[in-house]
Design a protein around this motif. Structure first.
Motif, PDB file in Angstrom:
ATOM      1  N   VAL A 239      -7.347 -11.728   8.695  1.00 42.68           N
ATOM      2  CA  VAL A 239      -6.189 -10.846   8.682  1.00 42.68           C
ATOM      3  C   VAL A 239      -5.458 -11.067   7.363  1.00 42.68           C
ATOM      4  N   ALA A 240      -5.257 -10.005   6.614  1.00 38.41           N
ATOM      5  CA  ALA A 240      -4.662 -10.146   5.285  1.00 38.41           C
ATOM      6  C   ALA A 240      -3.802  -8.924   4.952  1.00 38.41           C
ATOM      7  N   TYR A 241      -2.834  -9.166   4.104  1.00 41.47           N
ATOM      8  CA  TYR A 241      -1.932  -8.122   3.597  1.00 41.47           C
ATOM      9  C   TYR A 241      -2.478  -7.625   2.275  1.00 41.47           C
ATOM     10  N   ASP A 242      -2.443  -6.306   2.077  1.00 39.69           N
ATOM     11  CA  ASP A 242      -2.954  -5.700   0.848  1.00 39.69           C
ATOM     12  C   ASP A 242      -1.817  -5.573  -0.158  1.00 39.69           C
ATOM     13  N   PRO A 243      -1.658  -6.535  -1.068  1.00 35.13           N
ATOM     14  CA  PRO A 243      -0.527  -6.487  -1.991  1.00 35.13           C
ATOM     15  C   PRO A 243      -0.620  -5.343  -2.998  1.00 35.13           C
ATOM     16  N   ALA A 244      -1.841  -4.951  -3.344  1.00 34.44           N
ATOM     17  CA  ALA A 244      -1.986  -3.861  -4.309  1.00 34.44           C
ATOM     18  C   ALA A 244      -1.403  -2.562  -3.769  1.00 34.44           C
ATOM     19  N   ARG A 245      -1.481  -2.401  -2.470  1.00 33.85           N
ATOM     20  CA  ARG A 245      -0.947  -1.192  -1.863  1.00 33.85           C
ATOM     21  C   ARG A 245       0.503  -1.360  -1.397  1.00 33.85           C
ATOM     22  N   GLY A 246       0.859  -2.565  -0.979  1.00 30.73           N
ATOM     23  CA  GLY A 246       2.176  -2.774  -0.386  1.00 30.73           C
ATOM     24  C   GLY A 246       3.290  -3.087  -1.362  1.00 30.73           C
ATOM     25  N   GLU A 247       2.957  -3.628  -2.537  1.00 30.20           N
ATOM     26  CA  GLU A 247       3.998  -4.047  -3.493  1.00 30.20           C
ATOM     27  C   GLU A 247       4.258  -2.960  -4.536  1.00 30.20           C
ATOM     28  N   PRO A 248       5.469  -2.902  -5.073  1.00 27.18           N
ATOM     29  CA  PRO A 248       6.654  -3.680  -4.683  1.00 27.18           C
ATOM     30  C   PRO A 248       7.253  -3.146  -3.378  1.00 27.18           C
ATOM     31  N   ARG A 306      -2.842   3.895   7.753  1.00 29.15           N
ATOM     32  CA  ARG A 306      -2.936   2.588   8.393  1.00 29.15           C
ATOM     33  C   ARG A 306      -3.734   1.618   7.524  1.00 29.15           C
ATOM     34  N   GLY A 307      -3.618   0.334   7.837  1.00 29.40           N
ATOM     35  CA  GLY A 307      -4.443  -0.650   7.157  1.00 29.40           C
ATOM     36  C   GLY A 307      -3.748  -1.409   6.050  1.00 29.40           C
ATOM     37  N   LEU A 308      -2.424  -1.327   5.968  1.00 29.70           N
ATOM     38  CA  LEU A 308      -1.723  -2.151   4.970  1.00 29.70           C
ATOM     39  C   LEU A 308      -2.004  -3.626   5.268  1.00 29.70           C
ATOM     40  N   ILE A 309      -2.010  -3.974   6.542  1.00 30.17           N
ATOM     41  CA  ILE A 309      -2.496  -5.288   6.988  1.00 30.17           C
ATOM     42  C   ILE A 309      -3.760  -5.025   7.785  1.00 30.17           C
ATOM     43  N   ARG A 310      -4.837  -5.688   7.434  1.00 33.92           N
ATOM     44  CA  ARG A 310      -6.116  -5.451   8.094  1.00 33.92           C
ATOM     45  C   ARG A 310      -7.018  -6.661   7.872  1.00 33.92           C
ATOM     46  N   PHE A 311      -8.169  -6.625   8.506  1.00 37.73           N
ATOM     47  CA  PHE A 311      -9.160  -7.672   8.256  1.00 37.73           C
ATOM     48  C   PHE A 311      -9.811  -7.404   6.899  1.00 37.73           C
ATOM     49  N   MET A 312      -9.618  -8.336   5.978  1.00 32.15           N
ATOM     50  CA  MET A 312     -10.162  -8.207   4.631  1.00 32.15           C
ATOM     51  C   MET A 312     -10.697  -9.550   4.164  1.00 32.15           C
ATOM     52  N   SER A 313     -11.625  -9.486   3.227  1.00 27.09           N
ATOM     53  CA  SER A 313     -12.128 -10.708   2.611  1.00 27.09           C
ATOM     54  C   SER A 313     -11.312 -11.011   1.364  1.00 27.09           C
TER      55      SER A 313
END
Length: 463
Positions: A239-248, A306-313
């Motif tokens: 489970v990970a947050y996608d900073p490239a999409r979510g920030e700032p 959807r998918g700002l937080i999702r299962f990511m490597s």
């Protein structure tokens, strides 16, 4: 003057910081449904299996029972003895290897959905929510001064917790003492010392771990959270947050000047361990996916994908292309290979498992004796262990020096699941030409299944 705090000291302070009791916010979504599906599935198996019966030869017994007193483990139609410890070892190895394999692919997926600590914490939190209300009501109740209402609600909650913990303890002990015998013995006070101890211990353990400790177990007590990182590779999905999409982050989400994260904090509020997934991968994260469900609901409300937080490597978080298949993932390939090898070994051990064990003891009180008819005799005791649940008849043969044979009876019946010691006299003609200690071999075979036999070596003493 005070010395400045070093980075190591800051890390220790952060590790031991006291957040207070976590009141996780309820959420809905596919991961929450999957989580509760696993709760129901595991508890139906745990609470229900001990009530299943199994009939063998007209005798009905509990289907799954670890009978320590008689050194038997009943697993439906399979009966295991202490001599079958290798099978149990294979079972434990397979469970550990499967856990490592799943961890290498999807992180702490077991922790988030099937770990007993997670399952029972969810059940205890559900009871708490039914009694005290949602997360805000529970927080307000905890911060309120002592009152009759507060005492009443707390008493009801802890009473229900204790009842559930007691039933869990009875079920647990019911796998060692038949549950239909244990249940009436509890109110009658006819429990043995070890049964009383384990009932009290397991009930207290469940109550403390799931009701009081909760997330502290995952944060500070669970050893698995400490070494799980060595099983990860850059393609392990967590489970990970996608900073490239979510920030700032921007609560007003101005088009073109901010990311999709509106900094609502709901992902933190629903986390059962109280972490902020936006800070990156943390050992406290149990991969339950509740923050994904919560964030997806927020994305739906603001009209974002959807998918700002999702299962990511780790590769995906860094913007790289994930590895496809197992090529280039030696950890996953190694765990898969070990899983296959141990599965084959366990299957082979089970298939080759003999239901007859033989132990040969030579009479050392007299090395040999010479009879009037010119034969040399040695005395032996054979312990025949019938591991089957059926009565069996066995025949004993012996091979070795020329004309060796058994004097007297050589056919024996052994009751189901029992050991029968039998005395045998083996004779060799004095003029056989052999002398000294000669190797011999006993063959014990089932009269109904001649192909099923056991060979045991021993020795024969001649003058």
């Amino acid at each position: 003057m005070h010395k400045p705090i070093t980075k190591a000291q800051e890390a220790r302070l952060a590790f031991y910081r006291n957040k207070g009791k976590i009141h996780a916010r309820a959420t809905a979504g596919k991961f929450n449904r999957l989580r509760w599906t696993m709760v129901w599935l595991t508890q139906i198996v745990f609470y229900g299996t001990c009530w299943l019966n199994w009939e063998t030869n007209g005798v009905t017994r509990q289907a799954v029972l670890l009978d320590i007193a008689h050194e038997k483990f009943y697993l439906f139609g399979l009966v295991l003895w202490p001599q079958d410890a290798l099978l149990m070892a294979f079972g434990l190895i397979l469970a550990a290897t499967a856990l490592f394999f799943v961890t290498a692919i999807a992180g702490r997926l077991f922790c988030g959905f099937a770990c007993p600590q997670t399952v029972y914490t969810a059940i205890f939190a559900w009871i708490e929510a039914r009694v005290e209300g949602d997360h805000l009501a529970r927080l307000k109740l905890d911060q309120s001064p002592l009152s009759a209402r507060k005492l009443g609600l707390k008493a009801i909650k802890h009473g229900l917790w204790l009842l559930f913990a007691a039933w869990t303890a009875i079920t647990f002990v019911g796998y060692f003492t038949p549950i239909r015998e244990l249940l009436p013995a509890v109110p009658a006070g006819r429990l043995g010392p070890w049964e009383s101890f384990w009932l009290i211990f397991y009930a207290a353990f469940t109550y403390v771990q799931a009701g009081l400790a909760r997330e502290a177990v995952c944060q500070h007590m669970c050893p698995y959270s400490r070494f799980q990182g060595v099983m990860f590779d850059p393609d392990t999905r967590n489970v990970a947050y996608d900073p490239a999409r979510g920030e700032p982050r921007n609560s007003r989400r101005q088009a073109g000047s901010s990311g999709d994260c509106v900094d609502c904090g709901i992902c933190v509020q629903v986390c059962p361990t109280g972490i902020d997934i936006r800070d990156g991968l943390q050992y406290q994260c149990i991969n339950c996916g509740l923050c994904i469900d919560a964030c997806d609901q927020v994305m739906d409300k603001i009209g974002a994908p959807r998918g700002l937080i999702r299962f990511m490597s780790e590769r995906e978080v860094g913007g790289a292309t994930p590895t496809r298949g197992w090529i280039g993932r030696p950890r996953v390939a190694a765990y898969a290979a070990l899983l296959l090898v141990f599965s084959l070994l366990a299957g082979w051990a089970l298939a080759e498992r003999s239901l007859l064990l033989v132990d040969v003891l030579r009479d050392r009180g007299a090395l040999h004796r010479e009879t009037a008819d010119g034969t040399i005799e040695n005395a032996y005791t054979l312990k025949l262990m019938n591991l089957d649940e059926n009565r069996r008849s066995f025949t004993v043969d012996v091979s070795g020096p020329a004309n060796i044979g058994i004097v007297g009876e050589r056919e024996f019946t052994v009751e189901a699941g029992s050991i029968r010691p039998v005395s045998l006299t083996v004779a060799v003609p004095a003029d056989s030409g052999a002398s000294g200690i000669q190797p011999i071999q006993f063959r014990v075979w089932d009269q109904d299944r001649p192909a099923s036999s056991v060979l045991e070596k021993s020795s024969f003493v001649l003058p």
